[in-house]
Design a protein around this motif. Sequence first.
Motif, PDB file in Angstrom:
ATOM      1  N   ARG A  22       0.829  -1.207   0.000  1.00  0.00           N
ATOM      2  CA  ARG A  22       0.000   0.000   0.000  1.00  0.00           C
ATOM      3  C   ARG A  22       0.861   1.254   0.000  1.00  0.00           C
ATOM      4  NH1 ARG A  22      -4.416  -2.000  -1.998  1.00  0.00           N
ATOM      5  NH2 ARG A  22      -5.437  -3.521  -0.653  1.00  0.00           N
ATOM      6  N   LYS A  23       1.904   1.213   0.818  1.00  0.00           N
ATOM      7  CA  LYS A  23       2.783   2.390   0.913  1.00  0.00           C
ATOM      8  C   LYS A  23       3.442   2.697  -0.423  1.00  0.00           C
ATOM      9  CE  LYS A  23       4.056   2.410   5.810  1.00  0.00           C
ATOM     10  NZ  LYS A  23       5.060   1.845   6.734  1.00  0.00           N
ATOM     11  N   LEU A  24       3.634   1.658  -1.217  1.00  0.00           N
ATOM     12  CA  LEU A  24       4.225   1.868  -2.539  1.00  0.00           C
ATOM     13  C   LEU A  24       3.225   2.421  -3.535  1.00  0.00           C
ATOM     14  CD1 LEU A  24       6.773   0.603  -1.504  1.00  0.00           C
ATOM     15  CD2 LEU A  24       6.757  -0.988  -3.412  1.00  0.00           C
ATOM     16  N   GLY A  25       2.007   2.612  -3.057  1.00  0.00           N
ATOM     17  CA  GLY A  25       1.025   3.278  -3.900  1.00  0.00           C
ATOM     18  C   GLY A  25       0.118   2.359  -4.674  1.00  0.00           C
ATOM     19  N   VAL A  26       0.114   1.079  -4.358  1.00  0.00           N
ATOM     20  CA  VAL A  26      -0.809   0.178  -5.040  1.00  0.00           C
ATOM     21  C   VAL A  26      -2.148   0.210  -4.311  1.00  0.00           C
ATOM     22  CG1 VAL A  26      -1.262  -2.204  -5.737  1.00  0.00           C
ATOM     23  CG2 VAL A  26       1.084  -1.335  -5.669  1.00  0.00           C
ATOM     24  N   ASP A  27      -3.191   0.608  -5.015  1.00  0.00           N
ATOM     25  CA  ASP A  27      -4.478   0.460  -4.381  1.00  0.00           C
ATOM     26  C   ASP A  27      -5.373  -0.390  -5.255  1.00  0.00           C
ATOM     27  OD1 ASP A  27      -4.281   3.931  -4.683  1.00  0.00           O
ATOM     28  OD2 ASP A  27      -4.959   2.575  -6.273  1.00  0.00           O
ATOM     29  N   GLY A  28      -6.495  -0.760  -4.702  1.00  0.00           N
ATOM     30  CA  GLY A  28      -7.370  -1.701  -5.411  1.00  0.00           C
ATOM     31  C   GLY A  28      -6.868  -3.110  -5.213  1.00  0.00           C
ATOM     32  N   GLU A  29      -7.141  -3.945  -6.186  1.00  0.00           N
ATOM     33  CA  GLU A  29      -6.829  -5.361  -6.076  1.00  0.00           C
ATOM     34  C   GLU A  29      -5.324  -5.612  -5.980  1.00  0.00           C
ATOM     35  OE1 GLU A  29      -8.863  -8.539  -6.498  1.00  0.00           O
ATOM     36  OE2 GLU A  29     -10.045  -7.064  -5.381  1.00  0.00           O
ATOM     37  N   VAL A  30      -4.943  -6.368  -4.958  1.00  0.00           N
ATOM     38  CA  VAL A  30      -3.555  -6.827  -4.877  1.00  0.00           C
ATOM     39  C   VAL A  30      -3.567  -8.323  -5.194  1.00  0.00           C
ATOM     40  CG1 VAL A  30      -1.552  -7.135  -3.372  1.00  0.00           C
ATOM     41  CG2 VAL A  30      -3.015  -5.123  -3.110  1.00  0.00           C
ATOM     42  N   PRO A  31      -2.772  -8.747  -6.160  1.00  0.00           N
ATOM     43  CA  PRO A  31      -2.758 -10.184  -6.456  1.00  0.00           C
ATOM     44  C   PRO A  31      -2.215 -10.969  -5.262  1.00  0.00           C
ATOM     45  CG  PRO A  31      -1.000  -9.042  -7.638  1.00  0.00           C
ATOM     46  CD  PRO A  31      -1.844  -7.992  -6.996  1.00  0.00           C
ATOM     47  N   ASP A  32      -2.549 -12.232  -5.184  1.00  0.00           N
ATOM     48  CA  ASP A  32      -2.038 -13.084  -4.113  1.00  0.00           C
ATOM     49  C   ASP A  32      -0.515 -13.125  -4.204  1.00  0.00           C
ATOM     50  OD1 ASP A  32      -1.487 -14.941  -2.220  1.00  0.00           O
ATOM     51  OD2 ASP A  32      -2.588 -16.586  -3.164  1.00  0.00           O
ATOM     52  N   LEU A  33       0.129 -12.688  -3.142  1.00  0.00           N
ATOM     53  CA  LEU A  33       1.586 -12.583  -3.192  1.00  0.00           C
ATOM     54  C   LEU A  33       2.279 -13.878  -2.772  1.00  0.00           C
ATOM     55  CD1 LEU A  33       1.900  -8.949  -1.825  1.00  0.00           C
ATOM     56  CD2 LEU A  33       1.837  -9.732  -4.183  1.00  0.00           C
ATOM     57  N   GLU A  34       1.491 -14.852  -2.351  1.00  0.00           N
ATOM     58  CA  GLU A  34       2.003 -16.196  -2.108  1.00  0.00           C
ATOM     59  C   GLU A  34       3.228 -16.233  -1.200  1.00  0.00           C
ATOM     60  OE1 GLU A  34       2.470 -18.068  -5.858  1.00  0.00           O
ATOM     61  OE2 GLU A  34       0.392 -17.696  -6.392  1.00  0.00           O
ATOM     62  N   LEU A  35       3.031 -15.651  -0.045  1.00  0.00           N
ATOM     63  CA  LEU A  35       4.074 -15.750   0.961  1.00  0.00           C
ATOM     64  C   LEU A  35       4.136 -17.184   1.454  1.00  0.00           C
ATOM     65  CD1 LEU A  35       6.058 -14.300   2.951  1.00  0.00           C
ATOM     66  CD2 LEU A  35       4.115 -14.199   4.524  1.00  0.00           C
ATOM     67  N   GLY A  36       5.318 -17.769   1.392  1.00  0.00           N
ATOM     68  CA  GLY A  36       5.443 -19.160   1.836  1.00  0.00           C
ATOM     69  C   GLY A  36       6.821 -19.413   2.401  1.00  0.00           C
ATOM     70  N   ARG A  37       7.019 -20.619   2.854  1.00  0.00           N
ATOM     71  CA  ARG A  37       8.318 -20.984   3.387  1.00  0.00           C
ATOM     72  C   ARG A  37       9.352 -20.970   2.272  1.00  0.00           C
ATOM     73  NH1 ARG A  37       8.129 -24.623   7.637  1.00  0.00           N
ATOM     74  NH2 ARG A  37      10.286 -25.141   7.176  1.00  0.00           N
ATOM     75  N   ALA A  38      10.518 -20.435   2.575  1.00  0.00           N
ATOM     76  CA  ALA A  38      11.614 -20.473   1.613  1.00  0.00           C
ATOM     77  C   ALA A  38      12.140 -21.905   1.550  1.00  0.00           C
ATOM     78  CB  ALA A  38      12.711 -19.518   2.043  1.00  0.00           C
ATOM     79  N   LYS A  39      12.510 -22.330   0.346  1.00  0.00           N
ATOM     80  CA  LYS A  39      12.925 -23.721   0.202  1.00  0.00           C
ATOM     81  C   LYS A  39      14.423 -23.911   0.391  1.00  0.00           C
ATOM     82  CE  LYS A  39       9.101 -25.486  -2.493  1.00  0.00           C
ATOM     83  NZ  LYS A  39       8.458 -24.598  -3.464  1.00  0.00           N
ATOM     84  N   ALA A  47       9.464 -16.527   1.995  1.00  0.00           N
ATOM     85  CA  ALA A  47       9.772 -15.825   0.750  1.00  0.00           C
ATOM     86  C   ALA A  47       8.495 -15.508   0.001  1.00  0.00           C
ATOM     87  CB  ALA A  47      10.684 -16.680  -0.117  1.00  0.00           C
ATOM     88  N   THR A  48       8.541 -14.428  -0.763  1.00  0.00           N
ATOM     89  CA  THR A  48       7.424 -14.085  -1.637  1.00  0.00           C
ATOM     90  C   THR A  48       7.977 -13.623  -2.981  1.00  0.00           C
ATOM     91  OG1 THR A  48       5.607 -12.548  -2.038  1.00  0.00           O
ATOM     92  CG2 THR A  48       7.368 -11.772  -0.614  1.00  0.00           C
ATOM     93  N   SER A  49       7.251 -13.926  -4.021  1.00  0.00           N
ATOM     94  CA  SER A  49       7.651 -13.453  -5.351  1.00  0.00           C
ATOM     95  C   SER A  49       6.892 -12.171  -5.673  1.00  0.00           C
ATOM     96  CB  SER A  49       7.359 -14.534  -6.385  1.00  0.00           C
ATOM     97  OG  SER A  49       6.018 -14.981  -6.259  1.00  0.00           O
ATOM     98  N   ALA A  50       6.709 -11.355  -4.634  1.00  0.00           N
ATOM     99  CA  ALA A  50       5.889 -10.145  -4.759  1.00  0.00           C
ATOM    100  C   ALA A  50       6.319  -9.252  -5.915  1.00  0.00           C
ATOM    101  CB  ALA A  50       5.928  -9.360  -3.446  1.00  0.00           C
ATOM    102  N   GLY A  51       7.610  -9.127  -6.146  1.00  0.00           N
ATOM    103  CA  GLY A  51       8.089  -8.273  -7.232  1.00  0.00           C
ATOM    104  C   GLY A  51       7.534  -8.730  -8.573  1.00  0.00           C
TER     105      GLY A  51
END
Length: 545
Positions: A22-39, A47-51
């Motif tokens: 949000r702070k980066l200025g994304v509003d509205g729908e945020v895709p699932d960022l799939e935060l999960g355990r790093a392998k 880890a997340t592949s948010a980028g």
Amino acid sequence: MTSVLSGGVRDSINDALLEAVRKLGVDGEVPDLELGRAKVAEHGDYATSAGLKLARVMRQDPKVIAARLAETIEVAEGAATAEASGGYVNFRLADDWLRRLVGRVRPGYGARDIGHGERLQVEFGSVNPTGPLHIGHGRGVTLGDSICRLLEFTGHAVQREYYVNSDNTQTRRFGASVFARLHGFEPPEGGYTGDYVVELAEMARHDLPGIADLPEDEAEPKLRMYAINKMVERIRATVARVNVRYDEWYYENRLWESGLPQEAIKRLRASGHLKERDGALWFGDASDEEEDRVVIRANGQPTYFASDLGYLLSRFEQRDYNRVVEVWAADHHGYVPRMKSAAEALGFDARLVIILHQMVNLKEGKMSKRAGRFVTLDDLVDRVGSDAVRYFYLLRSPDTTIEFDLELAVTQGSENPVYYAQYAHARLSNVEVAAGAQHPKLPEAANVGLLVHPWELDVARQLAFWPDVVEDATALLEPHRIPYYVHDLATAVHRFYHAGNAQSEHRVVVQDPELTRARLELSRAARHTLKTALDLMGVSAPERM
RNA sequence: GCCCCGCUAGCUCAGUGGAUAGAGCAUCUGUCUUCUAAACAGAGGGUCGGGGGUUCGAAUCCCUCGCGGGGCACCA
């Protein structure tokens, strides 16, 4: 700011991640960022592949986004630090936070209020009471029981029910088989031929004076109820041996006595879901006759489906459960659409959850209760013990078919992975005893700052993951996630313990009372968590082995 | 024929669309004078059933074929 302990640290990281987005200025729908355990260890703990996920929405280079996120993110309590790597953001649990977590773990750690007291029923087992439970049924009862334990652990008001069929074709055949044995005949075609039916007939002869003098149409219902009650008693004893408990054994005939199936039929008739054809009453919409199912037979006798319609009313209305979870074996999967559409027609659609588990096949050939050919659950428990039995079943995803080899199960009983976990628990218990013996008065408070070794922090790290496991297992109703976690925690514990075998200064109990106290704190935290997880599986946590 | 589940290391199985696919057992090599060796450290072992497709990215989603299990009742 929510306490990290109320949820898991994963939830805290996820919250922080979303806030940063949000702070980066994304509003509205945020895709699932799939935060999960790093392998991979280099990638930290989560880890997340948010980028990569946000690249399209933000129309920026994934690397740039990840870098900006990593700079912006602030996880509550400083629990984790963020670092960008390509389009990924990796999180590493802070050592200092892990130490503090150790000090906060209490018995029952991981319990959460996900359900907010939701009233729900789990109906499981519910085998026709026409014979003893076999190893296939063992899977259903242990799975159902652990689902209950999970739901109870996460703030649901759970009622555990066994639905006792008493008025269907199978139980009538059962009654007729007992009648035949009572008079020295072979059971009728499609009847039950197991030796236990002969025993039931003899017991009935003794307990029901004059029963042998009655004609079949009078004797059968009496023999049937007698035999069903005997079987229910036996089933109850069997499941108790594997730590399975029920709140209610709900008899099918109770439904008819309270008029619930009749009421359901009345309503469905009024809403146009029922129709007459070929002298029978059918449930279904007009679009596809193939899908229609008989509710009342042409001979006037209701089917099990009629009972089940009333059973829906019993639970959703009369007893007012918000949700009902059914645990069924895969051979009932064809019945799922029928039940779902019945629930929908009565207005309960989304509140009925049906869990299917695959079959347990006997390696030596098909099991058949009617033919009396099966391995009973009691046999299995006699040979390998309840703990190994429960672990064996719960280790597998419900979607996997089990090929059961009794000989193998017995020979492998002693190397069942359950002992690995129990041994970890017993070792920690023993350590606490040893600590008490060597240090009669240890400091009241632990200085967790003294926990510095990687094998110590790795135990704490596993403890941090436990709430995630609870959350996922509950959300998906998948208890098999627990034994896999238990194994990981036990590995960390054994490694921690073993450091003291390799070098005595790394033992839990050492000369220095402060250091002993700190390591004891970690031991206790791990032991409580092992105990809690084993409890959810219905497996004992022994203090010595 | 239609529907559901599975196919991942020699065997039994994990694996929410992410980076280099994991564990147990089995095999091999080390570690007990010690708070419990039912343990620990390490090694070998993979076309994730075959083939297409979607995607920046597929064991994972879609299609298709094969094999195995289960179901398709006026049985449950």
